[in-house]
Scaffold this motif. Structure first.
Motif, PDB file in Angstrom:
ATOM      1  N   GLY A 118       0.891  -1.277  -0.086  1.00  0.00           N
ATOM      2  CA  GLY A 118      -0.002   0.154  -0.021  1.00  0.00           C
ATOM      3  C   GLY A 118       0.733   1.217   0.082  1.00  0.00           C
ATOM      4  O   GLY A 118       0.373   2.187  -0.759  1.00  0.00           O
ATOM      5  N   ALA A 119       1.830   1.164   0.577  1.00  0.00           N
ATOM      6  CA  ALA A 119       2.652   2.504   0.887  1.00  0.00           C
ATOM      7  C   ALA A 119       3.491   2.889  -0.599  1.00  0.00           C
ATOM      8  O   ALA A 119       3.624   3.891  -0.998  1.00  0.00           O
ATOM      9  N   VAL A 120       3.874   1.578  -1.135  1.00  0.00           N
ATOM     10  CA  VAL A 120       4.575   1.818  -2.311  1.00  0.00           C
ATOM     11  C   VAL A 120       3.516   2.199  -3.384  1.00  0.00           C
ATOM     12  O   VAL A 120       3.584   3.108  -4.273  1.00  0.00           O
ATOM     13  N   THR A 121       2.241   1.727  -3.120  1.00  0.00           N
ATOM     14  CA  THR A 121       1.202   2.236  -4.254  1.00  0.00           C
ATOM     15  C   THR A 121       1.244   3.576  -4.107  1.00  0.00           C
ATOM     16  O   THR A 121       0.758   4.459  -5.112  1.00  0.00           O
ATOM     17  N   ILE A 122       0.916   4.061  -2.799  1.00  0.00           N
ATOM     18  CA  ILE A 122       0.659   5.498  -2.806  1.00  0.00           C
ATOM     19  C   ILE A 122       1.716   6.595  -3.090  1.00  0.00           C
ATOM     20  O   ILE A 122       1.423   7.497  -4.018  1.00  0.00           O
ATOM     21  N   LEU A 123       2.786   6.067  -3.014  1.00  0.00           N
ATOM     22  CA  LEU A 123       4.077   6.832  -3.455  1.00  0.00           C
ATOM     23  C   LEU A 123       4.092   6.966  -5.004  1.00  0.00           C
ATOM     24  O   LEU A 123       4.271   7.907  -5.742  1.00  0.00           O
ATOM     25  N   LEU A 124       3.802   5.757  -5.558  1.00  0.00           N
ATOM     26  CA  LEU A 124       3.906   5.643  -7.097  1.00  0.00           C
ATOM     27  C   LEU A 124       2.768   6.540  -7.823  1.00  0.00           C
ATOM     28  O   LEU A 124       3.064   7.163  -8.779  1.00  0.00           O
ATOM     29  N   SER A 125       1.622   6.474  -7.139  1.00  0.00           N
ATOM     30  CA  SER A 125       0.599   7.172  -7.606  1.00  0.00           C
ATOM     31  C   SER A 125       0.925   8.776  -7.444  1.00  0.00           C
ATOM     32  O   SER A 125       0.348   9.597  -8.303  1.00  0.00           O
ATOM     33  N   GLY A 126       1.750   9.070  -6.470  1.00  0.00           N
ATOM     34  CA  GLY A 126       2.044  10.329  -6.587  1.00  0.00           C
ATOM     35  C   GLY A 126       2.935  11.062  -7.425  1.00  0.00           C
ATOM     36  O   GLY A 126       3.027  12.027  -7.896  1.00  0.00           O
ATOM     37  N   LEU A 127       3.896   9.836  -7.774  1.00  0.00           N
ATOM     38  CA  LEU A 127       4.656  10.321  -8.918  1.00  0.00           C
ATOM     39  C   LEU A 127       4.340  10.068 -10.454  1.00  0.00           C
ATOM     40  O   LEU A 127       4.573  10.828 -11.184  1.00  0.00           O
ATOM     41  N   LEU A 128       3.185   9.280 -10.629  1.00  0.00           N
ATOM     42  CA  LEU A 128       2.385   9.229 -11.747  1.00  0.00           C
ATOM     43  C   LEU A 128       1.024   9.299 -11.566  1.00  0.00           C
ATOM     44  O   LEU A 128       0.179   8.195 -11.637  1.00  0.00           O
ATOM     45  N   PRO A 129       0.610  10.567 -11.468  1.00  0.00           N
ATOM     46  CA  PRO A 129      -0.997  10.862 -10.984  1.00  0.00           C
ATOM     47  C   PRO A 129      -1.802  10.721 -12.006  1.00  0.00           C
ATOM     48  O   PRO A 129      -1.496  10.861 -13.269  1.00  0.00           O
ATOM     49  N   ALA A 130      -2.778  10.189 -12.032  1.00  0.00           N
ATOM     50  CA  ALA A 130      -3.838   9.720 -12.910  1.00  0.00           C
ATOM     51  C   ALA A 130      -5.163   9.697 -12.413  1.00  0.00           C
ATOM     52  O   ALA A 130      -5.729   9.323 -11.267  1.00  0.00           O
ATOM     53  N   VAL A 131      -6.363  10.090 -13.632  1.00  0.00           N
ATOM     54  CA  VAL A 131      -7.467  10.398 -12.907  1.00  0.00           C
ATOM     55  C   VAL A 131      -8.021   8.678 -12.782  1.00  0.00           C
ATOM     56  O   VAL A 131      -8.899   8.370 -12.106  1.00  0.00           O
ATOM     57  N   GLY A 132      -7.702   7.950 -13.879  1.00  0.00           N
ATOM     58  CA  GLY A 132      -8.468   6.651 -14.080  1.00  0.00           C
ATOM     59  C   GLY A 132      -8.929   6.455 -15.483  1.00  0.00           C
ATOM     60  O   GLY A 132      -9.172   7.378 -16.319  1.00  0.00           O
ATOM     61  N   ASN A 133      -9.278   5.040 -15.747  1.00  0.00           N
ATOM     62  CA  ASN A 133      -9.708   4.726 -17.103  1.00  0.00           C
ATOM     63  C   ASN A 133     -11.454   5.069 -16.962  1.00  0.00           C
ATOM     64  O   ASN A 133     -12.233   4.020 -16.655  1.00  0.00           O
ATOM     65  N   LEU A 134     -11.674   6.232 -17.321  1.00  0.00           N
ATOM     66  CA  LEU A 134     -13.173   6.675 -16.988  1.00  0.00           C
ATOM     67  C   LEU A 134     -14.004   6.156 -18.170  1.00  0.00           C
ATOM     68  O   LEU A 134     -13.637   6.241 -19.444  1.00  0.00           O
TER      69      LEU A 134
END
Length: 329
Positions: free
Chosen positions: A169-185
């Motif tokens: 979970g911690a790695v997920t959060i850090l990577l999401s901060g480096l690679l921000p995305a809204v999602g496959n909408l």
């Protein structure tokens, strides 16, 4: 009865990550001007207090199962709160969106999402309902895993699974901060039976964090806004690993975990590469957690009676016993 003082390396790693998340949240919230709606923080605070009380009771009673279970619940609760807050704070940094890059990566994998969504929309409604329930049952899956492993005294496996979940979970959060995305909408109004995905429902929140419109944290209503990698793909793998020794649950746990992972793109609004990265992350997090658990034997899951040996008569040797202690003359 007493408990030995040996501690689990996996357990210590979980607390270390939680402490790091707490420090990061304090520093970033101050730097970015975020505040907490205190009136709405009562329920999470009450939950933490109840779990802390259960942990204290378990320690007083020397009940290793209660201690392990309460510790796992407390760790996952604190991690969830702090992890979501940190994800919000990192989203507030803005930066270029990686949605286009993630969509291109999916296309290179041969994933045609308009076609996939069209096929999914024609699936029987009961099947979509089961898939949706699987996706939204992740918290229930975690609770069930903790309860089963604590009740069956698989305590080191419980600590290892929780450590892997927290590391992933911690790695997920850090990577999401480096690679921000809204999602496959996708707009659910264009489909007959598909539900609105989490990414679709939270799109205004993500944009509000990015443009500065949202600067107050409501701890009573927190939602995951991470796209890459997918924690919904990583956590079921970790929970299945935790439950694997429980023979009766092995098959249903595998089926439910697989259904959760397959449902993640539809109900979470994730790209295919999000899911693949989440699966890889689960394997790596388990490897790290298992390595930590194997560093030293953990005896905290055992009950150790205090034994007093009977006094032995002096022998011809130089060793005699007195009150269970070895005395050399």
């Amino acid at each position: 009865m007493r408990l030995p003082t040996t501690t689990s390396h996996a357990n210590a790693a979980s607390w270390s990550v939680i402490g790091g998340l707490a420090l990061a949240c304090l520093l970033l919230s101050h730097a970015l001007g975020f505040s907490v709606a205190l009136a709405r923080a009562a329920l999470p605070a009450l939950g933490v207090a109840v779990l802390t009380g259960a942990l204290a009771i378990g320690r007083m009673r020397a009940d290793t199962r209660l201690v392990a279970g309460a510790t796992a619940f407390l760790q996952m609760t604190l991690f969830t709160i702090l992890g979501v807050v940190l994800a919000y704070l990192l989203a507030a940094f803005g930066g270029p969106s990686w949605d286009e890059w993630l969509a291109v990566a999916d296309a290179r994998l041969g994933l045609d999402w308009p076609a996939i969504l069209a096929v999914a929309d024609r699936l029987p409604a009961p099947l979509l309902l089961v898939a949706g329930l699987a996706y939204h049952s992740l918290v229930v899956q975690m609770v069930g895993c903790i309860v089963v492993l604590a009740a069956t005294a698989r305590l080191e496996r419980l600590r290892t699974a929780v450590a892997a979940a927290i590391v992933a979970g911690a790695v997920t959060i850090l990577l999401s901060g480096l690679l921000p995305a809204v999602g496959n909408l996708f707009d659910p109004a264009h489909y007959r039976t598909l539900w609105p995905s989490v990414a679709w429902q939270d799109r205004d929140l993500v944009l509000g964090l990015r443009d500065g419109a949202v600067r107050e944290l409501d701890l009573s209503h927190m939602t995951g806004i991470v796209s890459f990698p997918s924690y919904h793909a990583a956590l079921p793998v970790i929970l299945f690993w935790g439950l694997y020794p429980v023979t009766r649950l092995r098959v249903p746990a595998a089926i439910w975990a697989g259904l959760t992972i397959v449902a993640t793109p539809l109900f979470g609004g994730h790209y295919g590469v999000d899911v693949l990265a989440g699966l890889l992350l689960a394997v790596l997090a388990l490897a790290v957690a298992r390595r930590l658990a194997a560093k030293a034997p953990d005896l905290s899951g055992m009950r150790w009676p205090v034994r007093h040996a009977r006094p032995m008569p002096r022998t011809t040797g130089r060793i005699r016993w007195k009150q269970g202690a070895e005395v050399i003359h």
